[in-house]
Each structure stands twice: as structure tokens, then as C-alpha cells.
Design a protein around this motif. Structure first.
Motif, PDB file in Angstrom:
ATOM      1  N   ASP A 107     -24.838  50.548  81.244  1.00 46.08           N
ATOM      2  CA  ASP A 107     -24.949  50.799  82.676  1.00 46.08           C
ATOM      3  C   ASP A 107     -26.420  50.862  83.071  1.00 46.08           C
ATOM      4  OD1 ASP A 107     -22.145  51.036  83.090  1.00 46.08           O
ATOM      5  OD2 ASP A 107     -22.217  53.067  82.236  1.00 46.08           O
ATOM      6  N   PRO A 108     -26.707  50.732  84.365  1.00 46.38           N
ATOM      7  CA  PRO A 108     -28.089  50.872  84.822  1.00 46.38           C
ATOM      8  C   PRO A 108     -28.710  52.172  84.317  1.00 46.38           C
ATOM      9  CG  PRO A 108     -26.730  50.059  86.599  1.00 46.38           C
ATOM     10  CD  PRO A 108     -25.792  50.416  85.470  1.00 46.38           C
ATOM     11  N   SER A 109     -29.952  52.087  83.898  1.00 47.77           N
ATOM     12  CA  SER A 109     -30.762  53.182  83.349  1.00 47.77           C
ATOM     13  C   SER A 109     -30.423  53.538  81.907  1.00 47.77           C
ATOM     14  CB  SER A 109     -30.713  54.425  84.230  1.00 47.77           C
ATOM     15  OG  SER A 109     -31.197  54.099  85.523  1.00 47.77           O
ATOM     16  N   ASP A 110     -29.408  52.907  81.298  1.00 45.72           N
ATOM     17  CA  ASP A 110     -29.142  53.136  79.879  1.00 45.72           C
ATOM     18  C   ASP A 110     -30.293  52.561  79.058  1.00 45.72           C
ATOM     19  OD1 ASP A 110     -26.732  54.358  80.349  1.00 45.72           O
ATOM     20  OD2 ASP A 110     -25.488  52.707  79.622  1.00 45.72           O
ATOM     21  N   VAL A 111     -30.513  53.130  77.875  1.00 43.63           N
ATOM     22  CA  VAL A 111     -31.549  52.623  76.972  1.00 43.63           C
ATOM     23  C   VAL A 111     -30.901  52.075  75.708  1.00 43.63           C
ATOM     24  CG1 VAL A 111     -33.368  54.128  77.836  1.00 43.63           C
ATOM     25  CG2 VAL A 111     -31.976  54.864  75.905  1.00 43.63           C
ATOM     26  N   TYR A 112     -31.575  51.109  75.122  1.00 41.99           N
ATOM     27  CA  TYR A 112     -31.125  50.486  73.889  1.00 41.99           C
ATOM     28  C   TYR A 112     -32.333  50.338  72.977  1.00 41.99           C
ATOM     29  CZ  TYR A 112     -29.823  46.771  70.671  1.00 41.99           C
ATOM     30  OH  TYR A 112     -29.612  46.031  69.543  1.00 41.99           O
ATOM     31  N   ASP A 113     -32.222  50.763  71.727  1.00 42.20           N
ATOM     32  CA  ASP A 113     -33.309  50.658  70.765  1.00 42.20           C
ATOM     33  C   ASP A 113     -33.039  49.507  69.804  1.00 42.20           C
ATOM     34  OD1 ASP A 113     -34.476  52.860  71.929  1.00 42.20           O
ATOM     35  OD2 ASP A 113     -33.641  54.271  70.473  1.00 42.20           O
ATOM     36  N   TYR A 114     -34.047  48.666  69.610  1.00 45.73           N
ATOM     37  CA  TYR A 114     -33.926  47.498  68.747  1.00 45.73           C
ATOM     38  C   TYR A 114     -35.068  47.506  67.737  1.00 45.73           C
ATOM     39  CZ  TYR A 114     -33.518  42.630  67.315  1.00 45.73           C
ATOM     40  OH  TYR A 114     -33.365  41.485  66.574  1.00 45.73           O
ATOM     41  N   ASN A 170     -40.879  55.126  59.514  1.00 43.78           N
ATOM     42  CA  ASN A 170     -40.106  55.140  58.266  1.00 43.78           C
ATOM     43  C   ASN A 170     -39.249  53.886  58.094  1.00 43.78           C
ATOM     44  OD1 ASN A 170     -38.111  55.636  60.104  1.00 43.78           O
ATOM     45  ND2 ASN A 170     -37.595  57.675  59.355  1.00 43.78           N
ATOM     46  N   GLY A 171     -39.310  52.953  59.040  1.00 42.03           N
ATOM     47  CA  GLY A 171     -38.614  51.675  58.903  1.00 42.03           C
ATOM     48  C   GLY A 171     -37.106  51.744  58.938  1.00 42.03           C
ATOM     49  N   ASP A 172     -36.547  52.824  59.518  1.00 43.63           N
ATOM     50  CA  ASP A 172     -35.091  52.968  59.501  1.00 43.63           C
ATOM     51  C   ASP A 172     -34.398  52.402  60.737  1.00 43.63           C
ATOM     52  OD1 ASP A 172     -35.726  54.852  61.429  1.00 43.63           O
ATOM     53  OD2 ASP A 172     -34.693  56.514  60.439  1.00 43.63           O
ATOM     54  N   GLY A 173     -35.169  51.946  61.732  1.00 38.69           N
ATOM     55  CA  GLY A 173     -34.569  51.374  62.941  1.00 38.69           C
ATOM     56  C   GLY A 173     -34.069  52.401  63.938  1.00 38.69           C
TER      57      GLY A 173
END
Length: 125
Positions: free
Chosen positions: A48-55, A86-89
């Protein structure tokens, strides 16, 4: 004596006139980069708008010199990048507190890849 591809002869660099062995060959710098997705990341996200996603992904210098890489992303989504220490994503508060980055590097040609997390925010309109 050695010959190049055109048949031109040149002396053996191991028999320098000063009696010392050795020699150098200059090669032009090549540039290259490899990006690898962190296994904890998914390349598909719906929200939804304003949601965040980490890649999470790694930046690996595949050239033969030391280089830095600017981080940009096209489109309407706002991206902010952080070093994944720590490279864990998984983006932690400590990694956020270390501050956002816009450039990775310099990375030496024989260095280990640098892990990065991009945080995308879906626009509200």
C-alpha cells in the motif's frame, strides 16, 4: 628475444640491461561491477502507499582497479541505501543509525563484495 602478434621482436624482460631480472607490463584499467541479490530478499513486492520494502544485494568490483559505484534507482519509488554490515539482508536499527549512503566504495579489485540494503517507500499518490 620475443615476438608480438605482428612479428616485431623485443628483448626478454628477464634480461634487463642493468643485470636485474624482471620487467613490467602496463595494462589498461577495465571497469566492471556485479550485483547479486541477497537470498533473504525477494524481487517482487506488493504493498500500500507509504509501505516500505527492503532489498538486499552485494556490490562486487569485477574490474582490475579500485572503483566506487553510485547508487541510483529509476521510477516513482523512493530508495534509500544502507551498508548491510552483517550481510544478512535484514535492515537493523544500527545500520540505519550508521546513515544512508549514495556511493559504495572505493572497492579494490580483489576485495570482498560490499553488502547493501535498499529501502523502497511506495509513493502515497
Amino acid at each position: 628475444t620475443f615476438e608480438n602478434g605482428e612479428g616485431d621482436e623485443y628483448p626478454n624482460p628477464d634480461n634487463d640491461s642493468d643485470g636485474e631480472n624482471g620487467g613490467t607490463i602496463d595494462v589498461p584499467e577495465t571497469f566492471g561491477v556485479s550485483l547479486t541479490e541477497n537470498s533473504a530478499s525477494s524481487n517482487t513486492f506488493t504493498g500500500d502507499p507509504s509501505d516500505v520494502y527492503d532489498y538486499g544485494f552485494s556490490v562486487d568490483n569485477t574490474g582490475n582497479g579500485s572503483d566506487s559505484y553510485a547508487l541510483t534507482a529509476p521510477g516513482d519509488v523512493t530508495w534509500v541505501f544502507y551498508i548491510d554490515t552483517n550481510g544478512d539482508g535484514i535492515l537493523t536499527q544500527d545500520e540505519i543509525d550508521n546513515g544512508a549512503i549514495t556511493v559504495v566504495g572505493p572497492i579494490a579489485h580483489d576485495d570482498t563484495p560490499v553488502w547493501v540494503i535498499g529501502r523502497a517507500t511506495i509513493p502515497s499518490s
